[in-house]
Design an enzyme around this catalytic site. Structure first.
Site, PDB file in Angstrom:
ATOM      1  N   LYS A   1      -5.094 -10.321  -5.721  1.00 24.58           N
ATOM      2  CA  LYS A   1      -6.260 -10.434  -4.833  1.00 24.58           C
ATOM      3  C   LYS A   1      -7.350  -9.457  -5.258  1.00 24.58           C
ATOM      4  O   LYS A   1      -7.058  -8.314  -5.588  1.00 24.58           O
ATOM      5  CB  LYS A   1      -5.805 -10.105  -3.407  1.00 24.58           C
ATOM      6  CG  LYS A   1      -6.892 -10.160  -2.356  1.00 24.58           C
ATOM      7  CD  LYS A   1      -6.363  -9.624  -1.021  1.00 24.58           C
ATOM      8  CE  LYS A   1      -6.498  -8.121  -0.939  1.00 24.58           C
ATOM      9  NZ  LYS A   1      -7.386  -7.621   0.117  1.00 24.58           N
TER      10      LYS A   1
ATOM     11  N   LYS B   1     -10.974  -3.839  -2.939  1.00 23.83           N
ATOM     12  CA  LYS B   1     -11.904  -2.711  -3.073  1.00 23.83           C
ATOM     13  C   LYS B   1     -11.256  -1.543  -3.785  1.00 23.83           C
ATOM     14  O   LYS B   1     -11.904  -0.804  -4.497  1.00 23.83           O
ATOM     15  CB  LYS B   1     -12.335  -2.225  -1.684  1.00 23.83           C
ATOM     16  CG  LYS B   1     -13.257  -3.144  -0.949  1.00 23.83           C
ATOM     17  CD  LYS B   1     -13.833  -2.402   0.251  1.00 23.83           C
ATOM     18  CE  LYS B   1     -13.591  -3.182   1.530  1.00 23.83           C
ATOM     19  NZ  LYS B   1     -12.358  -2.786   2.208  1.00 23.83           N
TER      20      LYS B   1
ATOM     21  N   LYS C   1       0.829  -1.215   0.000  1.00 21.38           N
ATOM     22  CA  LYS C   1       0.000   0.000   0.000  1.00 21.38           C
ATOM     23  C   LYS C   1       0.854   1.251   0.000  1.00 21.38           C
ATOM     24  O   LYS C   1       0.500   2.243  -0.637  1.00 21.38           O
ATOM     25  CB  LYS C   1      -0.960   0.001   1.200  1.00 21.38           C
ATOM     26  CG  LYS C   1      -2.092  -0.990   1.021  1.00 21.38           C
ATOM     27  CD  LYS C   1      -3.306  -0.658   1.853  1.00 21.38           C
ATOM     28  CE  LYS C   1      -4.473  -1.542   1.447  1.00 21.38           C
ATOM     29  NZ  LYS C   1      -5.677  -1.345   2.204  1.00 21.38           N
TER      30      LYS C   1
HETATM   31  N1  AQP Z   1     -10.002 -11.017  -2.273  1.00 18.89           N
HETATM   32  C1  AQP Z   1     -10.387 -11.425  -1.078  1.00 18.89           C
HETATM   33  N2  AQP Z   1     -10.704 -12.726  -0.872  1.00 18.89           N
HETATM   34  C2  AQP Z   1     -11.103 -13.168   0.352  1.00 18.89           C
HETATM   35  N3  AQP Z   1     -11.210 -12.351   1.430  1.00 18.89           N
HETATM   36  C3  AQP Z   1     -10.911 -11.044   1.263  1.00 18.89           C
HETATM   37  N4  AQP Z   1     -10.930 -10.001   2.100  1.00 18.89           N
HETATM   38  C4  AQP Z   1     -10.521  -8.885   1.446  1.00 18.89           C
HETATM   39  N5  AQP Z   1     -10.248  -9.169   0.167  1.00 18.89           N
HETATM   40  C5  AQP Z   1     -10.478 -10.514   0.022  1.00 18.89           C
HETATM   41  C6  AQP Z   1     -11.326 -10.062   3.507  1.00 18.89           C
HETATM   42  O1  AQP Z   1     -12.379  -9.136   3.696  1.00 18.89           O
HETATM   43  C7  AQP Z   1     -12.311  -8.600   5.015  1.00 18.89           C
HETATM   44  C8  AQP Z   1     -12.378  -7.117   4.957  1.00 18.89           C
HETATM   45  O2  AQP Z   1     -11.302  -6.580   4.234  1.00 18.89           O
HETATM   46  P1  AQP Z   1     -10.830  -5.099   4.569  1.00 18.89           P
HETATM   47  O3  AQP Z   1     -11.856  -4.149   4.198  1.00 18.89           O
HETATM   48  O4  AQP Z   1     -10.455  -5.014   5.984  1.00 18.89           O
HETATM   49  O5  AQP Z   1      -9.546  -4.801   3.845  1.00 18.89           O
HETATM   50  P2  AQP Z   1      -8.690  -5.491   2.802  1.00 18.89           P
HETATM   51  O6  AQP Z   1      -8.276  -6.836   3.245  1.00 18.89           O
HETATM   52  O7  AQP Z   1      -7.577  -4.586   2.534  1.00 18.89           O
HETATM   53  O8  AQP Z   1      -9.714  -5.610   1.626  1.00 18.89           O
HETATM   54  P3  AQP Z   1      -9.689  -4.945   0.249  1.00 18.89           P
HETATM   55  O9  AQP Z   1     -10.966  -5.341  -0.377  1.00 18.89           O
HETATM   56  O10 AQP Z   1      -8.438  -5.280  -0.455  1.00 18.89           O
HETATM   57  O11 AQP Z   1      -9.765  -3.398   0.589  1.00 18.89           O
HETATM   58  P4  AQP Z   1      -8.809  -2.202   0.207  1.00 18.89           P
HETATM   59  O12 AQP Z   1      -8.685  -2.263  -1.258  1.00 18.89           O
HETATM   60  O13 AQP Z   1      -9.578  -1.027   0.715  1.00 18.89           O
HETATM   61  O14 AQP Z   1      -7.526  -2.426   0.912  1.00 18.89           O
HETATM   62  C9  AQP Z   1     -11.016  -9.133   5.627  1.00 18.89           C
HETATM   63  O15 AQP Z   1     -11.318 -10.220   6.474  1.00 18.89           O
HETATM   64  C10 AQP Z   1     -10.229  -9.613   4.436  1.00 18.89           C
HETATM   65  O16 AQP Z   1      -9.349 -10.672   4.757  1.00 18.89           O
END
Ligand code: AQP
Length: 329
Positions: A193, A196, A112
């Site tokens: 992965k 969001k 990040k």
């Molecule tokens: N691709 C994924 N597959 C399975 N689980 C996932 N999680 C995130 N992406 C995947 C799980 O969703 C929960 C919430 O995630 P988060 O909002 O805390 O942040 P993150 O892991 O950083 O998710 P994103 O979607 O990638 O968000 P951004 O882009 O904002 O950083 C967690 O339990 C995570 O494991």
């Protein structure tokens, strides 16, 4: 007493099927087995810049989606992190026992921060705040996707270090991954992965995407040069499509093989798209009903904060006592 489960999602973008399969659907399944707390971690979201009006709206959207996905507010607490001040307070207390070297090793920080022009200290401290979220409630179980395993390991290291410096204080949290769907990949790039914050319309299926958009994203998914499903030689794109189907359908490996072996990719994609559309439809319907009810969401968020604040405050009091900083006699 039932042990406690805690997990959270950042209100940092559109909730996608990776978040649902990796985290939320698992929360819904296990919520009654524990005393359950599910957080909207807005203090985490601001570790990278968020437009304030959009963030405010996303927090409410996420609370409504938790409910629409099946979190039962009569049993589980839905908590907006910033409404319970002890999250920030414990984060500072834990920052003081966390070596910087541990944080420098975090792969999510490396990824990040590489994407930012200027990296805020909050992004570096993020895993300590996450440890505080968990340890504040003495949570024994933390259901997350695979990407959060390193942060969970760190939370355990911090708890252990605190316990050995100041005496037994924190419960050791265990990670709980879903059997299928712990790491859903991007449909446009199955080596990355689903996220969001990733750009591009072909990357993710959001929980509130209309059916046509869901079909379009999945029909355009990257596969490989084979014409049909071969479980021995398939590439990551086909594997990802099958994972999404299997997680939503809750099928065994044998059922998957019997149904999909030899199926042409076009048909596979159609079946995955229809499965996702049919599973998201009731969630989207419930979401519309929830947001149409004035005052309902605010009530749930207020109740969540009221219910968990005494637990959080008593942990902070204990930590302060153990560390020797001022507490009233
Ligand atoms: N691709 C994924 N597959 C399975 N689980 C996932 N999680 C995130 N992406 C995947 C799980 O969703 C929960 C919430 O995630 P988060 O909002 O805390 O942040 P993150 O892991 O950083 O998710 P994103 O979607 O990638 O968000 P951004 O882009 O904002 O950083 C967690 O339990 C995570 O494991």
């Amino acid at each position: 007493m039932k042990s406690r489960v805690l997990s959270g999602v950042q209100p940092s973008g559109n909730l996608h099927i990776g978040n649902y399969l990796g985290a939320l659907s698992n929360w819904v399944k296990i919520q009654y087995d524990y005393e359950s707390i599910f957080c909207i971690v807005d203090l985490h979201a601001i570790t990278v810049y968020q437009n304030p009006d959009e963030l405010r709206a996303k927090i409410r959207e996420l609370a409504a989606l938790f409910l629409a996905c099946g979190i039962d507010p009569k049993h589980s607490k839905i908590v907006v992190q910033s409404t319970v001040q002890a999250h920030s307070e414990l984060a500072w207390l834990l920052t003081c026992v966390t070596p910087m070297g541990w944080l420098e090793r975090m792969t999510q920080f490396k990824a990040k921060s590489a994407a930012q022009e200027s990296v805020g200290d909050g992004l570096f401290q993020y895993p300590v705040l996450m440890a505080a979220d968990i340890l504040l409630y003495q949570a024994g179980i933390v259901p997350v996707g695979e990407d959060q395993m390193q942060h969970l390991e760190l939370a355990r290291d911090i708890a252990q270090r605190f316990n050995s410096l100041y005496g037994d204080t924190f419960v050791m949290p265990a990670t709980k991954l879903p059997a299928v769907g712990a790491r859903v990949m991007g449909f446009d790039d199955p080596t990355a992965k689903m996220s969001k914050s990733a750009a591009g319309s072909g990357h993710a299926v959001a929980l509130l995407d209309p059916p046509d958009r869901i079909r379009k994203t999945i029909m355009r998914a990257t596969t490989d040069s084979n014409p049909a499903v071969d479980f021995e030689t398939m590439g990551p794109g086909v594997q990802n499509l099958l994972t999404v189907y299997q997680a939503f359908a809750e099928w065994s490996n044998d059922q998957m093989q019997a149904h999909f072996a030899g199926m042409r990719y076009g048909d596979l994609k159609k079946q995955v798209a229809e499965m996702v559309v049919s599973k998201l439809e009731p969630i989207q319907q419930r979401y519309q009903e929830i947001v149409a009810e004035p005052g309902y969401l605010d009530g749930i968020i207020r109740q969540g904060a009221e219910a968990v604040t005494p637990i959080a405050n008593s942990t902070v009091e204990l930590v302060k006592l153990r560390m020797g900083i001022y507490t009233a006699a």
